[in-house]
Write a protein that holds these residues in place. Sequence first.
Motif, PDB file in Angstrom:
ATOM      1  N   SER A  47       0.816  -1.206   0.000  1.00  0.00           N
ATOM      2  CA  SER A  47       0.000   0.000   0.000  1.00  0.00           C
ATOM      3  C   SER A  47       0.856   1.264   0.000  1.00  0.00           C
ATOM      4  CB  SER A  47      -0.926  -0.002   1.226  1.00  0.00           C
ATOM      5  OG  SER A  47      -1.746   1.141   1.247  1.00  0.00           O
ATOM      6  N   SER A  48       1.949   1.253   0.756  1.00  0.00           N
ATOM      7  CA  SER A  48       2.806   2.439   0.811  1.00  0.00           C
ATOM      8  C   SER A  48       3.400   2.747  -0.558  1.00  0.00           C
ATOM      9  CB  SER A  48       3.915   2.234   1.853  1.00  0.00           C
ATOM     10  OG  SER A  48       4.778   1.176   1.474  1.00  0.00           O
ATOM     11  N   TYR A  49       3.762   1.725  -1.316  1.00  0.00           N
ATOM     12  CA  TYR A  49       4.314   1.951  -2.651  1.00  0.00           C
ATOM     13  C   TYR A  49       3.238   2.330  -3.658  1.00  0.00           C
ATOM     14  CZ  TYR A  49       8.993   0.632  -1.300  1.00  0.00           C
ATOM     15  OH  TYR A  49      10.235   0.626  -0.706  1.00  0.00           O
ATOM     16  N   THR A  50       2.003   1.956  -3.395  1.00  0.00           N
ATOM     17  CA  THR A  50       0.911   2.401  -4.256  1.00  0.00           C
ATOM     18  C   THR A  50       0.701   3.902  -4.120  1.00  0.00           C
ATOM     19  OG1 THR A  50      -0.166   0.246  -4.074  1.00  0.00           O
ATOM     20  CG2 THR A  50      -1.531   2.077  -4.805  1.00  0.00           C
ATOM     21  N   TRP A  51       0.767   4.407  -2.895  1.00  0.00           N
ATOM     22  CA  TRP A  51       0.684   5.860  -2.691  1.00  0.00           C
ATOM     23  C   TRP A  51       1.866   6.572  -3.347  1.00  0.00           C
ATOM     24  CZ3 TRP A  51      -3.167   8.847  -0.868  1.00  0.00           C
ATOM     25  CH2 TRP A  51      -4.195   8.227  -0.165  1.00  0.00           C
ATOM     26  N   LEU A  52       3.045   5.995  -3.234  1.00  0.00           N
ATOM     27  CA  LEU A  52       4.217   6.608  -3.851  1.00  0.00           C
ATOM     28  C   LEU A  52       4.072   6.646  -5.368  1.00  0.00           C
ATOM     29  CD1 LEU A  52       7.110   7.727  -3.747  1.00  0.00           C
ATOM     30  CD2 LEU A  52       7.934   5.357  -3.678  1.00  0.00           C
ATOM     31  N   GLY A  53       3.626   5.517  -5.957  1.00  0.00           N
ATOM     32  CA  GLY A  53       3.438   5.480  -7.400  1.00  0.00           C
ATOM     33  C   GLY A  53       2.341   6.405  -7.871  1.00  0.00           C
ATOM     34  N   ASN A  54       1.400   6.741  -6.995  1.00  0.00           N
ATOM     35  CA  ASN A  54       0.360   7.705  -7.326  1.00  0.00           C
ATOM     36  C   ASN A  54       0.885   9.134  -7.289  1.00  0.00           C
ATOM     37  OD1 ASN A  54      -2.246   9.455  -6.343  1.00  0.00           O
ATOM     38  ND2 ASN A  54      -2.848   7.740  -7.641  1.00  0.00           N
ATOM     39  N   HIS A  55       1.932   9.336  -6.497  1.00  0.00           N
ATOM     40  CA  HIS A  55       2.492  10.688  -6.345  1.00  0.00           C
ATOM     41  C   HIS A  55       3.503  11.018  -7.437  1.00  0.00           C
ATOM     42  CE1 HIS A  55       3.712  14.310  -4.160  1.00  0.00           C
ATOM     43  NE2 HIS A  55       4.958  13.989  -4.467  1.00  0.00           N
ATOM     44  N   THR A  56       4.283  10.024  -7.854  1.00  0.00           N
ATOM     45  CA  THR A  56       5.330  10.259  -8.840  1.00  0.00           C
ATOM     46  C   THR A  56       5.451   9.048  -9.749  1.00  0.00           C
ATOM     47  OG1 THR A  56       7.654  10.925  -9.109  1.00  0.00           O
ATOM     48  CG2 THR A  56       7.175   9.313  -7.383  1.00  0.00           C
ATOM     49  N   ARG A  57       6.068   9.217 -10.900  1.00  0.00           N
ATOM     50  CA  ARG A  57       6.217   8.122 -11.852  1.00  0.00           C
ATOM     51  C   ARG A  57       7.159   7.060 -11.289  1.00  0.00           C
ATOM     52  NH1 ARG A  57       5.173   9.105 -17.495  1.00  0.00           N
ATOM     53  NH2 ARG A  57       6.884   7.675 -17.908  1.00  0.00           N
ATOM     54  N   ALA A  58       6.658   5.829 -11.197  1.00  0.00           N
ATOM     55  CA  ALA A  58       7.456   4.757 -10.605  1.00  0.00           C
ATOM     56  C   ALA A  58       8.535   4.245 -11.536  1.00  0.00           C
ATOM     57  CB  ALA A  58       6.533   3.595 -10.203  1.00  0.00           C
ATOM     58  N   GLU A  59       8.380   4.446 -12.847  1.00  0.00           N
ATOM     59  CA  GLU A  59       9.292   3.837 -13.803  1.00  0.00           C
ATOM     60  C   GLU A  59      10.354   4.803 -14.314  1.00  0.00           C
ATOM     61  OE1 GLU A  59       6.053   5.708 -16.264  1.00  0.00           O
ATOM     62  OE2 GLU A  59       6.280   4.770 -14.322  1.00  0.00           O
ATOM     63  N   ALA A  60      10.547   5.938 -13.642  1.00  0.00           N
ATOM     64  CA  ALA A  60      11.470   6.955 -14.141  1.00  0.00           C
ATOM     65  C   ALA A  60      12.573   7.259 -13.133  1.00  0.00           C
ATOM     66  CB  ALA A  60      10.711   8.241 -14.466  1.00  0.00           C
ATOM     67  N   GLY A  61      13.797   7.345 -13.621  1.00  0.00           N
ATOM     68  CA  GLY A  61      14.927   7.862 -12.877  1.00  0.00           C
ATOM     69  C   GLY A  61      15.207   7.180 -11.554  1.00  0.00           C
ATOM     70  N   VAL A  62      15.459   8.021 -10.551  1.00  0.00           N
ATOM     71  CA  VAL A  62      15.826   7.540  -9.222  1.00  0.00           C
ATOM     72  C   VAL A  62      14.724   6.679  -8.623  1.00  0.00           C
ATOM     73  CG1 VAL A  62      16.379   8.273  -6.867  1.00  0.00           C
ATOM     74  CG2 VAL A  62      17.358   9.494  -8.805  1.00  0.00           C
ATOM     75  N   VAL A  63      13.491   7.038  -8.869  1.00  0.00           N
ATOM     76  CA  VAL A  63      12.362   6.295  -8.289  1.00  0.00           C
ATOM     77  C   VAL A  63      12.342   4.863  -8.811  1.00  0.00           C
ATOM     78  CG1 VAL A  63       9.858   6.218  -8.033  1.00  0.00           C
ATOM     79  CG2 VAL A  63      11.041   8.414  -7.998  1.00  0.00           C
ATOM     80  N   ARG A  64      12.622   4.675 -10.093  1.00  0.00           N
ATOM     81  CA  ARG A  64      12.652   3.317 -10.631  1.00  0.00           C
ATOM     82  C   ARG A  64      13.729   2.479  -9.947  1.00  0.00           C
ATOM     83  NH1 ARG A  64      13.398   2.235 -16.988  1.00  0.00           N
ATOM     84  NH2 ARG A  64      15.297   3.438 -16.594  1.00  0.00           N
TER      85      ARG A  64
END
Length: 391
Positions: A47-64
């Motif tokens: 669930s915590s990563y779902t909120w994060l992926g809703n806030h910013t693109r999960a497949e880009a840059g540092v976040v990926r």
Amino acid sequence: MTPFEIFFDLVFVFALTRIMALIGQQATPTTMVQGLILLVLLWFAWSSYTWLGNHTRAEAGVVRGGFLVAMAALFVAALAMPQAWTSGPGLDGPLLVALAYVVLRVVHLALYHWSAGDVPGLRARIRFFAAISAAGWVPLLLGALLSGAAHTVLWVAAFVIEIGGQRLSYARRGAWPLRSAGHFTERHGLVLIIALGESLVAAGVGAASAVTAPPVLGVALVGFAVTACLWWLYFDRAGPAAARVLAPAAGDRRDRIAADAYSQTHLLLITGVIYLALGIEQVLALVAGVHGGDGHARLTWSASVALYGGAGLYLGGRLLFLRLTGQPVGSSRPAVAALAVLLLPVGVLLPPAAALGLLGLLLLAAVGVERLPGRRWSPPATGPRSSTDTG
């Protein structure tokens, strides 16, 4: 939703299967409680990563990169989950699960803090929640070093701190800001579909090589009908109507619905599906005479709790979901949920196939109630759609 997020969800699914492996075909009250604790751990990580992926693109840059590290940690935790309560050969299973969970949470909080600069006050909110979460990691790690009741009590305390901390954070600083309602509802719908798929996999595991025998095949089809009813009860009306409520909502109300109806309540739905899947698996194992059975044995109390209790938890969670999204509940829906729980003693008296058939009839009745004239509900107009929704 992106393919990268689906990849993350597949790792989550693998962890679900490992929890089911921990509980096993011969479920006991102890293993069922242990599985529930791990399921809560797993859900809050996802669930915590779902909120994060809703806030910013999960497949880009540092976040990926961070997501990949988190997926590796989740994979390690999943591998170790069947040994999460006992030490075996190699690395210590409980400590491995605890450390992997801490890595998951640290990476999430670091990524969320890094990407939160465009929302005023969000970084301070994340730091506040991180301090509470870190306090919960202490009993988690201590519990991994102990055994028996102390291990269980400390792990329960760790999750109570996490859940309580989240509620305290919401009360003092507000819920996490939701950017895309469409993305959020789609992610939760997908993970519920995945869990329902696990109940079909469990049917195959329970039947084993005896699945081609007509009685076993017939019971397997009843199990399929039960799963289809669960799908119908959420995806035919309840889920789409909730999405239509969330999309135009704005401000704190929007964030609260997302946090309460989805992040919190969907845990009840997922848990109900997983335990029901275990019940179906054990019914089919008994009907097929797997593991030395004679095909005439009755369900144990643990198996009956999994079967009827899982269904009751799913139906109860759905009632809460309806209420939190402003949908009508009525009086018949709570009655059906209560009846599922009241049938627990019947499950140990009837032949396993009859116990599953009775549950199937109950769920078909629940679907029939939903199809009655006048049951279709549409949310009232609430003004223009929130400008922050990009879904």
